[in-house]
Design an enzyme around this catalytic site. Structure first.
Site, short mmCIF file in Angstrom:
data_model
loop_
_atom_site.label_atom_id
_atom_site.label_comp_id
_atom_site.label_asym_id
_atom_site.label_seq_id
_atom_site.Cartn_x
_atom_site.Cartn_y
_atom_site.Cartn_z
N SER A 183 0.82 -1.15 -0.03
CA SER A 183 -0.03 0.04 -0.07
C SER A 183 0.79 1.28 -0.15
CB SER A 183 -0.75 -0.08 1.40
OG SER A 183 -2.06 1.06 1.04
N SER A 184 0.88 2.12 1.10
CA SER A 184 1.65 3.42 1.15
C SER A 184 3.25 2.80 1.00
CB SER A 184 1.36 3.99 2.30
OG SER A 184 2.41 5.23 2.47
#
Length: 456
Positions: A183-184
């Site tokens: 994700s991030s």
């Protein structure tokens, strides 16, 4: 990555398997913790601190083994990141380094507890760095102009300082430094490989977006168009974004492995294809897979530029999987892609049915080059991309018979409208004019649509 006005998106970026985990920094062996408590009862306070302290300031001594340890004072850190380090008891003499980057709302300790990287480090002797965000969103900066530039003054600078500290302290192997995240953290993996191509050997990004896709100029951490999968660019445009992060760099680029679920409703699936476009362009390999298989039911794995476990680009599509793409066993497959599981050297591109001859005619500061590409196979080539490497100091100023990008370093020549087909045993001639700084040699390392060519 997410601004404060997007709490729902921020919570959705937290992988399901990570929710509810105790993220305190603790030894991996609970018996060790009990031993430390017992020793504290019978030894002096000083001895207890020396044996059990979980935090270490930057120093030349090694941190405690087999324990997640926070390191402070590790170097330049403009965005106030925290550094957590895991060093296995059997750390190698010159260990590899894996940077494991957490998801939004996560932390370094959560990444340590919720993934397999520490266990794999125990087996293979490498060191793991777990960067940890302190800003309110708990998301890495992958959107600001500062983050998307080498030495720009945001999160990538702090992570680079963590790597430098680890290299100094453990005499780590600078040729074996890797980044991974979900994700991030996957977005940051893309950013790190773009900002510091001379630092990283490879990366593995789980449910991310291409380098530069999340860029904003208004201070926001969130880019809805990118998250929604509506930012579509050509491979060259995506590649140019990466190259602009470190202008003038002509050295080798890190390999990239990308993973994405087809049902990702947070960072939507089109971002997967855009990542493939970007990194095949950056690495100068064709977008037609050299190999396609299904190592696990529901997975489609494509490899670009080579067919082995360490191809320049590897992409894994996960059918029916949402944003929680990272699962058990995937880190081990990323480790294989990195080459840290005891595998041999990275394979060269598979040989193809092509031959290339190249000659140069030079004067004081310039040269012209003539390149002939011959199809030595039995079937026609329809559409071609010839990748090669220019000697250091050379820069293309103009060309004919193809379009050339970028102008220096690892260059790709793409056919023009009138010469896109090469019949069996036929040839096509192209050429360019270039400046040079004293080295007027011909280019080398030719591959045609990702296949290595015989030098004429």
């Amino acid at each position: 990555m997410l601004a404060g006005r997007f709490p729902s998106e921020r919570s959705r970026l937290l992988p399901l398997m990570e929710r509810g985990i105790d993220v305190s920094a603790t030894p991996r062996n609970s018996a060790t913790g009990r031993l430390c408590s017992a020793l504290t009862a019978v030894l002096s306070l000083l001895a207890a601190v020396l044996l059990c302290a979980p935090t270490a300031s930057a120093r030349t001594e090694a941190v405690p083994a087999a324990t997640l340890t926070e390191v402070t004072g590790f170097g330049t850190n403009p965005s106030n990141l925290q550094m957590y380090l895991y060093v296995p008891a059997n750390v190698s003499p010159h260990p590899a380094v894996v940077v494991a980057v957490h998801y939004c709302t996560g932390s370094g300790p959560a990444m340590y507890n919720g993934t397999e990287w520490a266990r794999l480090a125990d087996t293979h002797g490498f060191v793991v760095i777990y960067p940890s965000v302190t800003r309110a969103s708990k998301c890495f900066d992958v959107s600001s102009p500062q983050a998307l530039k080498r030495g720009g003054g945001s999160d990538p600078v702090g992570i680079k300082s963590m790597i430098d500290w680890t290299v100094r302290t453990y005499s780590a192997d600078t040729a074996r430094i890797y980044a991974t995240g979900n994700s991030s953290g996957a977005m940051m993996t893309n950013v790190l490989l773009g900002d510091y191509p001379d630092v990283f050997a490879a990366g593995a990004a789980f449910a991310g977006v291409p380098f530069g896709c999340f860029a904003t100029t208004d201070g926001s951490e969130w880019n809805s168009a990118c998250a929604g999968g509506t930012i579509i660019r050509t491979p060259q445009e995506w590649g140019n974004l990466v190259r602009a992060a470190y202008p003038g760099y002509t050295g080798p680029r890190p390999r990239m492995q990308v993973w994405h679920g087809t049902e990702d409703d947070v960072l939507r699936y089109p971002n997967f294809g855009e990542e493939i476009k970007q990194w095949t362009n950056v690495l100068g390999v064709g977008q037609t897979p050299a190999a396609t298989d299904s190592p696990v039911s529901g997975w489609t794995r494509t490899r670009y530029g080579a067919t082995g476990d360490r191809a320049p680009v590897e992409a894994v599509s996960l059918r029916g999987v949402g944003h929680n793409a990272y699962g058990a066993g995937m880190a081990a497959r990323a480790l294989t892609f990195f080459g840290l599981d005891g595998g041999g050297p990275a394979p060269q591109p598979e040989p193809g049915a092509c031959k290339v001859t190249a000659t140069t005619n030079a004067w004081s500061t310039g040269l012209t080059a003539s390149v002939t590409v011959t199809n030595t196979g039995t079937s026609a080539i329809n559409g071609w991309r010839l990748a090669f490497t220019l000697p250091g100091g050379q820069s293309i100023t103009g060309g004919w018979g193809a379009t050339y990008t970028p102008s220096s370093g690892a260059v790709t020549a793409t056919n023009v409208s009138y010469n896109g087909t090469i019949a069996p045993n036929a040839s096509v001639g192209i050429g360019y004019q270039a400046n040079h700084g004293g080295n007027s040699a011909a280019p080398s390392g030719f591959t045609l649509n990702g296949k290595a060519c015989t030098a004429g």
